[in-house]
Design a protein around this motif. Sequence first.
Motif, mmCIF file in Angstrom:
data_model
loop_
_atom_site.group_PDB
_atom_site.id
_atom_site.type_symbol
_atom_site.label_atom_id
_atom_site.label_comp_id
_atom_site.label_asym_id
_atom_site.label_seq_id
_atom_site.Cartn_x
_atom_site.Cartn_y
_atom_site.Cartn_z
ATOM 1 N N MET A 1 0.840 -1.171 0.000
ATOM 2 C CA MET A 1 0.000 0.000 0.000
ATOM 3 C C MET A 1 0.893 1.245 0.000
ATOM 4 S SD MET A 1 -2.828 1.171 2.789
ATOM 5 C CE MET A 1 -1.722 1.358 4.143
ATOM 6 N N GLU A 3 1.794 4.856 1.042
ATOM 7 C CA GLU A 3 1.496 5.738 2.163
ATOM 8 C C GLU A 3 2.248 7.048 1.967
ATOM 9 O OE1 GLU A 3 2.247 3.966 5.966
ATOM 10 O OE2 GLU A 3 1.510 2.038 5.290
ATOM 11 N N PHE A 166 -8.390 5.062 7.973
ATOM 12 C CA PHE A 166 -8.074 4.533 6.655
ATOM 13 C C PHE A 166 -7.277 3.234 6.753
ATOM 14 C CE2 PHE A 166 -4.956 4.189 3.212
ATOM 15 C CZ PHE A 166 -5.822 4.054 2.136
ATOM 16 N N LEU A 167 -6.255 3.222 7.615
ATOM 17 C CA LEU A 167 -5.422 2.032 7.756
ATOM 18 C C LEU A 167 -6.220 0.842 8.299
ATOM 19 C CD1 LEU A 167 -2.110 3.624 9.064
ATOM 20 C CD2 LEU A 167 -2.590 2.731 6.775
ATOM 21 N N LYS A 169 -9.439 0.319 7.777
ATOM 22 C CA LYS A 169 -10.272 -0.153 6.667
ATOM 23 C C LYS A 169 -9.446 -0.970 5.679
ATOM 24 C CE LYS A 169 -13.499 3.706 6.769
ATOM 25 N NZ LYS A 169 -13.894 4.957 6.098
ATOM 26 N N GLU A 170 -8.217 -0.547 5.402
ATOM 27 C CA GLU A 170 -7.352 -1.273 4.473
ATOM 28 C C GLU A 170 -6.938 -2.636 5.017
ATOM 29 O OE1 GLU A 170 -6.085 -0.440 1.261
ATOM 30 O OE2 GLU A 170 -7.779 0.924 1.426
#
Length: 177
Positions: A1, A3, A166-167, A169-170
């Motif tokens: 991902m 970042e 966000f993290l 959810k990922e």
Amino acid sequence: MYEPNVVGDWQECDDEHAGLRVRVHGLEKAEPPRGRDDAAEGLTYFRFRVTVENRTTAHFGIHLEDGQLDVRVGADGEAAFLDWRNSQFIEGFDVYPLRRVTAVLYAAADDASLSQVDIQVQLKVDEDWTDRYLWSGGIDLHESAIGVGARSDTPLDILAAQVTSFLRKEAGPGSTG
């Protein structure tokens, strides 16, 4: 991902540019040295630096101009005014091993939007382009601890809560922070 970097962090370049690293730092309110541009009337000026460090055994020609930077502010990511007349870009400078080169850049935006600043940089190294890298930060942010479930009161708390959300959810269901 992928970042984003936090303003002040170093970003190592990949692939054929391995050994070079870039840093956006020194984000602060500041008046430009040659006076305000008329296009920035009613806006608040700020300054930041972009530093490139060569950690290889070869030298590289570094190029960084206004078209290679994108500065966005506020929650909606509106474009900031980049004052090219007052900014000091890097124009074809040879960076030898274990040396650095720094650009000092001036931009302006609405004062209320400066708590969230995103700066995207894409260097030109010799005749090749690096990947684009993003730094996120803000002006006049004061660090404070954020407890889980605590109410976010400052822009830094809000940004940190958004990143944490966000993290999570990922990471997907069933993961714990």
